[in-house]
Design a protein around this motif. Structure first.
Motif, PDB file in Angstrom:
ATOM      1  N   ARG A  94       0.821  -1.214   0.000  1.00 30.91           N
ATOM      2  CA  ARG A  94       0.000   0.000   0.000  1.00 30.91           C
ATOM      3  C   ARG A  94       0.852   1.259   0.000  1.00 30.91           C
ATOM      4  NH1 ARG A  94      -3.032   0.791   4.663  1.00 30.91           N
ATOM      5  NH2 ARG A  94      -4.093   2.429   3.502  1.00 30.91           N
ATOM      6  N   PHE A  95       2.019   1.211   0.633  1.00 30.02           N
ATOM      7  CA  PHE A  95       2.832   2.416   0.785  1.00 30.02           C
ATOM      8  C   PHE A  95       4.256   2.188   0.302  1.00 30.02           C
ATOM      9  CE2 PHE A  95      -0.442   3.039   4.063  1.00 30.02           C
ATOM     10  CZ  PHE A  95      -0.884   4.303   3.731  1.00 30.02           C
ATOM     11  N   ARG A 112       9.894  10.410   2.749  1.00 32.26           N
ATOM     12  CA  ARG A 112       8.569  10.547   2.163  1.00 32.26           C
ATOM     13  C   ARG A 112       7.794   9.228   2.195  1.00 32.26           C
ATOM     14  NH1 ARG A 112       8.716  14.513  -3.091  1.00 32.26           N
ATOM     15  NH2 ARG A 112      10.190  16.086  -2.314  1.00 32.26           N
ATOM     16  N   GLN A 113       6.496   9.362   2.308  1.00 32.16           N
ATOM     17  CA  GLN A 113       5.570   8.233   2.236  1.00 32.16           C
ATOM     18  C   GLN A 113       4.586   8.489   1.095  1.00 32.16           C
ATOM     19  OE1 GLN A 113       2.106   8.245   4.814  1.00 32.16           O
ATOM     20  NE2 GLN A 113       2.643   6.205   5.586  1.00 32.16           N
ATOM     21  N   TYR A 114       4.434   7.498   0.207  1.00 33.43           N
ATOM     22  CA  TYR A 114       3.493   7.600  -0.901  1.00 33.43           C
ATOM     23  C   TYR A 114       2.503   6.442  -0.849  1.00 33.43           C
ATOM     24  CZ  TYR A 114       6.195  11.224  -3.326  1.00 33.43           C
ATOM     25  OH  TYR A 114       6.827  12.390  -3.662  1.00 33.43           O
ATOM     26  N   PRO A 162       1.471   7.187  -7.798  1.00 32.62           N
ATOM     27  CA  PRO A 162       1.726   7.371  -6.368  1.00 32.62           C
ATOM     28  C   PRO A 162       1.231   8.730  -5.885  1.00 32.62           C
ATOM     29  CG  PRO A 162       3.680   6.566  -7.512  1.00 32.62           C
ATOM     30  CD  PRO A 162       2.700   6.975  -8.571  1.00 32.62           C
ATOM     31  N   VAL A 163       0.721   8.756  -4.645  1.00 30.99           N
ATOM     32  CA  VAL A 163       0.203   9.980  -4.044  1.00 30.99           C
ATOM     33  C   VAL A 163       0.969  10.250  -2.753  1.00 30.99           C
ATOM     34  CG1 VAL A 163      -1.811  11.140  -3.056  1.00 30.99           C
ATOM     35  CG2 VAL A 163      -2.082   9.607  -5.042  1.00 30.99           C
ATOM     36  N   LEU A 164       1.587  11.422  -2.648  1.00 32.09           N
ATOM     37  CA  LEU A 164       2.323  11.788  -1.438  1.00 32.09           C
ATOM     38  C   LEU A 164       1.369  11.842  -0.254  1.00 32.09           C
ATOM     39  CD1 LEU A 164       5.037  12.729  -0.192  1.00 32.09           C
ATOM     40  CD2 LEU A 164       4.328  15.077  -0.721  1.00 32.09           C
ATOM     41  N   ARG A 189      -4.653   6.523   7.271  1.00 36.41           N
ATOM     42  CA  ARG A 189      -4.858   7.731   6.470  1.00 36.41           C
ATOM     43  C   ARG A 189      -3.576   8.227   5.805  1.00 36.41           C
ATOM     44  NH1 ARG A 189      -7.360  11.248  11.182  1.00 36.41           N
ATOM     45  NH2 ARG A 189      -5.583  10.185  12.173  1.00 36.41           N
ATOM     46  N   GLY A 190      -2.440   7.672   6.208  1.00 28.47           N
ATOM     47  CA  GLY A 190      -1.161   8.163   5.720  1.00 28.47           C
ATOM     48  C   GLY A 190      -0.631   9.254   6.629  1.00 28.47           C
TER      49      GLY A 190
END
Length: 327
Positions: A174-175, A187-189, A197-199, A288-289
């Motif tokens: 997932r990440f 960074r986590q995406y 990918p979404v930051l 939620r990230g």
């Protein structure tokens, strides 16, 4: 299986892959004769797709002396991925990443053994490149994350790349996490859509651009800025985030700060080498990230009895997301 970087004289011609038996005796080369890669470094395989892909750092004669941009122009650093049959060892395809993929280091397939896609972190270009199988069975690539090069003052060059030196993928795919060793951020995406990918999280834990250093970066409107990097347990953070490892539940990301002693000394001076490196913990929100630095976790390798030491790779004894491959 071991990946080799070069011969005894530091030339890239000696790279390739060695097989060891259970007693650690060398059995021989893994790749077929005449199928060695141009440069060596990391590799990852996906057994159900009968494929292994390796990356290319550079010639030891170049990088062991520190980084010289002229060596890139001289062809002493890599920009290719080498696609092999697994476990056959036949070089099937070479992917030229061009200027968008200079010095590809760490490589990861998704953990799901059915998936035919993964990523490679290209250090000098500061890009995350996705590779994938096409309809005709060959492999292709595309840039999916690009870290902007920053305009800076008081540094050896007028612009500074992020220098992506390590990344990993969580066990649930997932990440994706990566570091910018020079800029200083982790960074986590979210990669639930691998092509987009979404930051989702970012923290600063060192780097050349932290407050208190001489180097500043210039914004588009001409302002000089630096990043706020709070001390951990009273310790000013040295160097930049380099190697990372994730807990099996995906909630704790561990970070060390030494890349390679010659490069540590070149980019961060004697301070990192004399005082040693450290390990930090970053808490990850897996719902939620988001990333948060743990203010109560600090392992000081400068305090080792035989130190100061430069800590690098981290591993869990029972396997982890940077070593486990499923069949």
């Amino acid at each position: 299986m071991l990946s080799c970087l070069g011969d005894k004289d530091g030339n890239a011609e000696g790279n390739g892959f060695l097989l060891l038996d259970s007693d650690f005796n060398v059995k021989g080369r893994w790749e077929k004769p005449g199928h060695s890669p141009q440069f060596g470094y990391d590799f990852w395989y996906q057994p159900r797709h009968e494929t292994m892909i390796s990356t290319s750092w550079g010639a030891p004669a170049a990088f062991t002396k520190g980084f010289n941009l002229e060596h890139v122009k001289d062809g002493l650093y890599g920009r290719h991925l080498f696609v092999y049959s697994w476990p056959g060892g036949e070089l099937k395809q070479t992917l030229d990443l061009g200027n968008t993929g200079l010095i590809p280091l760490e490589i990861r397939f998704l953990h799901d053994p059915l998936k035919d896609t993964g990523y490679v972190g290209c250090a000098l270009s500061s890009n995350m490149v996705r590779f994938f199988k096409t309809a005709d069975g060959t492999w292709n690539h595309e840039v999916v994350i690009s870290v902007p090069t920053l305009k800076v003052k008081n540094w050896i060059l007028p612009e500074m790349p992020g220098l992506i030196t390590d990344f990993l993928i969580s066990l649930d795919d997932r990440f994706l996490y990566f570091v910018n060793w020079l800029h200083g951020d982790v960074r986590q995406y979210n990669i639930e859509d691998p092509a987009k990918p979404v930051l989702s999280g970012q923290v600063w834990v060192g780097g050349l651009l932290q407050k208190g250093n001489d180097v500043v970066y210039m914004t588009e409107d001409g302002k000089e800025l630096q990043f706020d990097v709070p001390p951990i347990k009273g310790n000013r953070l040295r160097g930049g985030p380099q190697m990372i490892q994730l807990s099996l539940d995906g909630k704790r990301l561990y970070v060390t700060n030494s890349l390679f002693s010659a490069w540590d000394r070149q980019f961060y001076g004697q301070d990192l080498v004399k005082k040693g490196s450290h390990m930090l913990q970053i808490d990850a929100d897996t719902r939620r990230g988001g990333l948060t630095v743990n203010p109560n976790f600090f392992v000081d390798f400068g305090a080792e009895p035989d130190g100061p030491s430069l800590a690098h790779e981290m591993r869990y004894p029972g396997g982890d997301c940077t070593s486990d491959i499923w069949i």
